[in-house]
Design an enzyme around this catalytic site. Structure first.
Site, mmCIF file in Angstrom:
data_model
loop_
_atom_site.group_PDB
_atom_site.id
_atom_site.type_symbol
_atom_site.label_atom_id
_atom_site.label_comp_id
_atom_site.label_asym_id
_atom_site.label_seq_id
_atom_site.Cartn_x
_atom_site.Cartn_y
_atom_site.Cartn_z
ATOM 1 N N ASN A 223 -1.904 -0.080 7.399
ATOM 2 C CA ASN A 223 -1.379 -1.426 7.696
ATOM 3 C C ASN A 223 -0.537 -2.028 6.569
ATOM 4 O OD1 ASN A 223 -3.473 -1.984 6.002
ATOM 5 N ND2 ASN A 223 -4.582 -3.331 7.399
ATOM 6 N N LYS B 94 0.834 -1.203 0.000
ATOM 7 C CA LYS B 94 0.000 0.000 0.000
ATOM 8 C C LYS B 94 0.874 1.262 0.000
ATOM 9 C CE LYS B 94 -3.890 -2.282 2.366
ATOM 10 N NZ LYS B 94 -4.736 -2.255 3.593
ATOM 11 N N ARG C 137 -1.356 -14.311 3.975
ATOM 12 C CA ARG C 137 -2.156 -13.612 5.002
ATOM 13 C C ARG C 137 -1.499 -13.751 6.381
ATOM 14 N NH1 ARG C 137 -6.825 -10.379 4.077
ATOM 15 N NH2 ARG C 137 -7.739 -11.218 5.976
ATOM 16 N N TYR D 60 -11.949 -2.346 -3.697
ATOM 17 C CA TYR D 60 -12.526 -2.449 -2.353
ATOM 18 C C TYR D 60 -14.057 -2.447 -2.372
ATOM 19 C CZ TYR D 60 -8.079 -2.180 0.184
ATOM 20 O OH TYR D 60 -6.838 -2.446 0.717
ATOM 21 N N GLU E 246 -9.358 -10.601 -7.821
ATOM 22 C CA GLU E 246 -8.373 -9.527 -7.710
ATOM 23 C C GLU E 246 -7.265 -9.679 -8.756
ATOM 24 O OE1 GLU E 246 -9.091 -8.494 -2.977
ATOM 25 O OE2 GLU E 246 -7.299 -9.613 -3.534
ATOM 26 N N HIS F 80 -1.819 -5.401 1.418
ATOM 27 C CA HIS F 80 -3.086 -6.087 1.155
ATOM 28 C C HIS F 80 -2.802 -7.496 0.649
ATOM 29 C CE1 HIS F 80 -7.078 -6.970 -0.528
ATOM 30 N NE2 HIS F 80 -6.401 -7.504 -1.531
HETATM 31 P P1 IDP Z 1 -7.627 -7.037 5.219
HETATM 32 O O1 IDP Z 1 -6.846 -5.972 4.494
HETATM 33 O O2 IDP Z 1 -6.824 -7.654 6.334
HETATM 34 O O3 IDP Z 1 -8.221 -8.075 4.299
HETATM 35 P P2 IDP Z 1 -10.297 -5.899 5.403
HETATM 36 O O4 IDP Z 1 -11.271 -6.167 6.502
HETATM 37 O O5 IDP Z 1 -10.577 -6.518 4.081
HETATM 38 O O6 IDP Z 1 -8.837 -6.306 5.950
HETATM 39 O O7 IDP Z 1 -10.213 -4.325 5.242
HETATM 40 C C1 IDP Z 1 -9.554 -3.760 4.137
HETATM 41 C C2 IDP Z 1 -8.690 -2.637 4.602
HETATM 42 O O8 IDP Z 1 -9.533 -1.581 5.076
HETATM 43 C C3 IDP Z 1 -7.773 -2.952 5.787
HETATM 44 O O9 IDP Z 1 -6.566 -3.572 5.393
HETATM 45 C C4 IDP Z 1 -7.552 -1.580 6.367
HETATM 46 O O10 IDP Z 1 -6.563 -0.854 5.616
HETATM 47 C C5 IDP Z 1 -8.896 -0.916 6.154
HETATM 48 N N1 IDP Z 1 -9.759 -1.039 7.330
HETATM 49 C C6 IDP Z 1 -10.471 -2.104 7.720
HETATM 50 N N2 IDP Z 1 -11.153 -1.863 8.853
HETATM 51 C C7 IDP Z 1 -10.849 -0.599 9.188
HETATM 52 C C8 IDP Z 1 -11.244 0.249 10.277
HETATM 53 O O11 IDP Z 1 -11.998 -0.121 11.164
HETATM 54 N N3 IDP Z 1 -10.700 1.518 10.269
HETATM 55 C C9 IDP Z 1 -9.874 1.959 9.293
HETATM 56 N N4 IDP Z 1 -9.482 1.197 8.268
HETATM 57 C C10 IDP Z 1 -9.952 -0.061 8.204
HETATM 58 MG MG MG Z 2 -9.664 -7.886 2.828
#
Ligand code: IDP
Ligand code: MG
Length: 149
Positions: free
Chosen positions: A112, A9, A85, A49, A126, A115
């Site tokens: 974070n 990212k 993951r 997304y 994807e 992805h």
């Molecule tokens: P993942 O990336 O581990 O698959 P997902 O639930 O698919 O997690 O969420 C996609 C992305 O959205 C996350 O990696 C994070 O960057 C962002 N995200 C998810 N939940 C939150 C939140 O509660 N606050 C802010 N950003 C979030």
């Molecule tokens: Mg996800």
């Protein structure tokens, strides 16, 4: 052999962590089969997304992911989706296990770093969204017989 879509990212690119993230996946034994750098449009980010449309963090997520260039990759290997993951760690870095990318290099869920596809269906969708067939390599490495039984 399974394939998964992985993206460094914009925070990972800005913080100089492209190499660290690639190294973690490469050392694990996964094989890189496609890679490119691009700066996402808002439209493309919303496609990627789409599953999160309507969630409270959606607008912030689109802002975040379009802040700067990303590195898009496809990695291949045994259980590649799950392995990648687990190498990345939990979505919220605060809950990620030590030694994972998110635990070692990140603090907040909205920054974070990386992805990774969350299942076979998502991976297929994807990979098709981000890459054309001719951008994906099929090859062996001489070392593969020391990684794959
Ligand atoms: P993942 O990336 O581990 O698959 P997902 O639930 O698919 O997690 O969420 C996609 C992305 O959205 C996350 O990696 C994070 O960057 C962002 N995200 C998810 N939940 C939150 C939140 O509660 N606050 C802010 N950003 C979030
Ligand atoms: Mg996800």
């Amino acid at each position: 052999m399974e394939r998964t879509f992985i993206m460094v990212k914009p925070d990972g690119v800005q913080r100089g962590l492209i190499g660290v993230i690639i190294t973690k996946l490469e050392r694990r034994g996964l094989r890189l089969v496609g890679m490119k750098m691009l700066h996402l449009s808002e439209d493309f980010a919303k496609k990627h997304y789409a599953v999160h449309v309507g969630k409270p963090f959606f607008a912030g997520l689109i802002d975040y992911i379009t802040m700067g260039p990303v590195v898009a990759m496809v990695w291949e290997g045994t259980h590649a989706i799950e392995v990648a993951r687990r190498t990345m760690g939990a979505t919220n870095p605060a809950n990620a296990d030590p030694g994972t990318i998110r635990a070692d290099y990140a603090l907040e869920i909205g920054r974070n770093l990386v992805h990774g596809s969350d299942g076979p269906k998502t991976a297929a969708t994807e990979i098709a969204l981000w890459f054309s067939e001719d951008e994906l390599m099929t090859y062996d490495r001489s070392i593969d017989r020391w990684i794959y039984e």
